[in-house]
Design a protein around this motif. Structure first.
Motif, PDB file in Angstrom:
ATOM      1  N   GLU A 174       5.913   8.520   1.122  1.00  0.00           N
ATOM      2  CA  GLU A 174       5.853   7.057   1.036  1.00  0.00           C
ATOM      3  C   GLU A 174       4.905   6.456   2.069  1.00  0.00           C
ATOM      4  O   GLU A 174       4.302   5.405   1.824  1.00  0.00           O
ATOM      5  N   SER A 175       4.754   7.112   3.201  1.00  0.00           N
ATOM      6  CA  SER A 175       3.896   6.576   4.259  1.00  0.00           C
ATOM      7  C   SER A 175       2.425   6.887   4.037  1.00  0.00           C
ATOM      8  O   SER A 175       1.561   6.306   4.708  1.00  0.00           O
ATOM      9  N   CYS A 176       2.136   7.774   3.111  1.00  0.00           N
ATOM     10  CA  CYS A 176       0.738   8.173   2.906  1.00  0.00           C
ATOM     11  C   CYS A 176       0.435   8.286   1.413  1.00  0.00           C
ATOM     12  O   CYS A 176       0.297   9.397   0.872  1.00  0.00           O
ATOM     13  N   ARG A 232       9.864  10.397   3.067  1.00  0.00           N
ATOM     14  CA  ARG A 232       9.251   9.401   3.957  1.00  0.00           C
ATOM     15  C   ARG A 232       7.765   9.704   4.175  1.00  0.00           C
ATOM     16  O   ARG A 232       6.936   8.790   4.242  1.00  0.00           O
TER      17      ARG A 232
END
Length: 208
Positions: free
Chosen positions: A98-100, A95
């Motif tokens: 995927e967020s950065c 996660r």
């Protein structure tokens, strides 16, 4: 009178001799029977001892196999609970990545940090593989209730009915034991023309 006494004595003597002869003959007849009976009893006892011995050997072999199986299961599945906790950490790393996503204008130290997280995530997957832990990411596969948890149904043109169209969360197995089911969206079956008509009629009635 004297002759009569002699005759009686002779008869008695002959009777005693006959009795003794019969006793001797009986002893010769009974002796083999007694020996055969003893031999039969000994063979019976020997057969029982052999049967008990074979049973003991079989029980010992079963115990050995059970102990070996328990040992193998302990080695394979002893870390199941630990594995379930570790897959949550793997999720958090994924996660974070995927967020950065990496961009060209990103500062070098941020790129290095993201690269470190990527390396950590890859290394964790390598460790998982070493210990028999595999990821379940069943996009496009047929729905399997043993390994997948259906969260919703969707209409889809690319995948047939009953197949996974979306993976919300990857699952994991350890050898052949489920650690966590994959959370998925499943393609629902297409309606027949009759079902389409009934659905449309229900929508009309609801609107009116």
């Amino acid at each position: 009178m004297h002759d009569q006494t002699l005759n009686d004595d002779k008869t008695i003597a002959e009777g005693k001799a006959l009795i003794e002869e019969n006793q001797v003959q009986s002893s010769f007849v009974e002796a083999p029977l007694t020996s055969e009976t003893k031999l039969f009893e000994m063979e019976k006892q020997l057969a029982e001892m052999k049967d008990n011995w074979l049973r003991a050997l079989a029980e010992g072999e079963n115990l050995r196999r059970r102990a070996q199986r328990d040992k193998e299961d302990a080695l394979k599945y002893g870390a199941v609970n630990f594995g379930r906790e570790m897959v949550s950490i793997a999720d958090n790393l994924q996660r974070a990545l995927e967020s950065c996503p990496v961009t060209d204008d990103m500062m070098p130290n941020i790129k290095s940090l993201i690269s470190g997280v990527e390396m950590t995530a890859k290394e964790m997957l390598n460790v998982f593989q070493k210990h028999g832990i595999k990821k379940i990411s069943p996009l496009g596969e047929k729905f399997d209730p043993n390994y997948h948890q259906a969260m919703f149904e969707v209409e889809h043109t690319e995948y047939p009915a009953g197949h996974v169209a979306q993976v919300l969360q990857d699952g994991y197995i350890m050898h052949d034991r489920l650690l966590r089911a994959a959370m998925v969206g499943v393609v629902k079956a297409s309606l027949t023309p009759k079902e389409e008509t009934l659905k449309a009629d229900a929508s009309v009635e609801k609107a009116s």
